[in-house]
Design an enzyme around this catalytic site. Structure first.
Site, PDB file in Angstrom:
ATOM      1  N   GLU A   1       0.866  -1.182   0.000  1.00  0.00           N
ATOM      2  CA  GLU A   1       0.000   0.000   0.000  1.00  0.00           C
ATOM      3  C   GLU A   1       0.904   1.235   0.000  1.00  0.00           C
ATOM      4  OE1 GLU A   1      -3.201   0.658  -0.508  1.00  0.00           O
ATOM      5  OE2 GLU A   1      -2.473   2.707  -0.266  1.00  0.00           O
ATOM      6  N   SER A   2       0.871   1.961  -1.118  1.00  0.00           N
ATOM      7  CA  SER A   2       1.823   3.077  -1.279  1.00  0.00           C
ATOM      8  C   SER A   2       1.641   4.157  -0.224  1.00  0.00           C
ATOM      9  CB  SER A   2       1.694   3.677  -2.682  1.00  0.00           C
ATOM     10  OG  SER A   2       0.401   4.206  -2.886  1.00  0.00           O
TER      11      SER A   2
ATOM     12  N   CYS B   1       4.107  -2.437  -8.465  1.00  0.00           N
ATOM     13  CA  CYS B   1       2.796  -1.970  -7.995  1.00  0.00           C
ATOM     14  C   CYS B   1       2.920  -0.750  -7.070  1.00  0.00           C
ATOM     15  CB  CYS B   1       2.034  -3.130  -7.370  1.00  0.00           C
ATOM     16  SG  CYS B   1       0.256  -2.867  -7.402  1.00  0.00           S
TER      17      CYS B   1
ATOM     18  N   HIS C   1       2.808  -7.915 -10.268  1.00  0.00           N
ATOM     19  CA  HIS C   1       3.602  -8.513  -9.186  1.00  0.00           C
ATOM     20  C   HIS C   1       4.303  -9.780  -9.650  1.00  0.00           C
ATOM     21  CE1 HIS C   1       1.757  -6.204  -5.823  1.00  0.00           C
ATOM     22  NE2 HIS C   1       0.705  -6.184  -6.623  1.00  0.00           N
TER      23      HIS C   1
ATOM     24  N   GLU D   1       6.665 -11.127  -8.349  1.00  0.00           N
ATOM     25  CA  GLU D   1       7.132 -11.838  -7.150  1.00  0.00           C
ATOM     26  C   GLU D   1       6.108 -12.845  -6.638  1.00  0.00           C
ATOM     27  OE1 GLU D   1       6.232  -8.714  -7.331  1.00  0.00           O
ATOM     28  OE2 GLU D   1       5.067  -8.089  -5.583  1.00  0.00           O
TER      29      GLU D   1
END
Ligand code: GLN
Length: 202
Positions: A52-53, A83, A181, A183
């Site tokens: 969450e930025s 993201c 993502h 990852e």
């Protein structure tokens, strides 16, 4: 010549830190969590994870990391943001909450939570410049890139569906960002591309 193993930090304030550490190790990098300025000093490059930025922004400030990270970025440290990490590496944001800041670095405008409600989370195959074959991309409340400046290179766009044509991967010098993502899929090719960028820039 002995190949040198780069040390890549993963910003470990919030988000999918463990997945990035595992992907980086899988492609032969030394990977460590970074939470303090002195830990940042010890790495060759930094990954900013998905999460969450707005939270990562607040924690960067609480941990006095904003200026140290910006300074390393200005000095040419390679960085990869997925993201929320893409949002943090953008020079300009659309859809920021009040007071939200970015670290900046890439001359681009990123729209937060861009893939409207019906496609909040979706998956698609992408062609990415510099990677052979298609990459299965997972988007989770993802941003997209509205506009890039001359120095930034578009690496991938969504091919079909409601978001067709949207920019979802960008590189500017040693900085790499993806809306999706890698990852979380077990496909390490984007991390390999990043570690190659880190090796080149040393
Ligand atoms: N929507 C999130 C944000 O604005 C990003 C989502 C993610 O990293 N999966 O920070």
């Amino acid at each position: 010549m002995t190949p040198t193993v780069p040390t890549v930090g993963v910003l470990a304030l919030q988000g999918d830190v463990r997945e990035h550490l595992a992907a980086l190790r899988a492609v032969g990098a030394e990977a460590v969590g970074v939470r303090r300025a002195r830990e940042l000093e010890a790495v060759d490059a930094l990954v900013i994870p998905g999460g969450e930025s707005t939270t990562i922004d607040k924690l960067l400030r609480a941990f006095d990391l904003v200026e140290p990270v910006r300074e390393r970025l200005r000095a040419g440290m390679p960085a990869y943001g997925s993201c929320a990490g893409m949002i943090l590496l953008a020079d300009r944001l659309i859809g920021a909450i009040e007071g939200q800041q970015t670290l900046g670095g890439i001359d681009m405008t990123v729209r937060r939570n861009a893939f409207g409600r019906q496609v909040d989370s979706f998956e698609t195959d992408l062609d990415i410049a510099g990677i052979a074959g298609t990459v299965h991309a997972v988007f989770i409340r993802a941003p997209w890139v509205e506009q890039v400046g001359d120095a930034a290179e578009v690496l991938a766009r969504v091919e079909g569906g409601p978001a067709a044509g949207r920019i979802v991967a960008v590189r500017q010098g040693p900085l790499l960002v993806t809306s999706f993502h890698p990852e979380v899929t077990g496909d390490t090719r984007v991390h390999r591309l990043f570690v190659d960028i880190v090796r080149e820039s040393r």
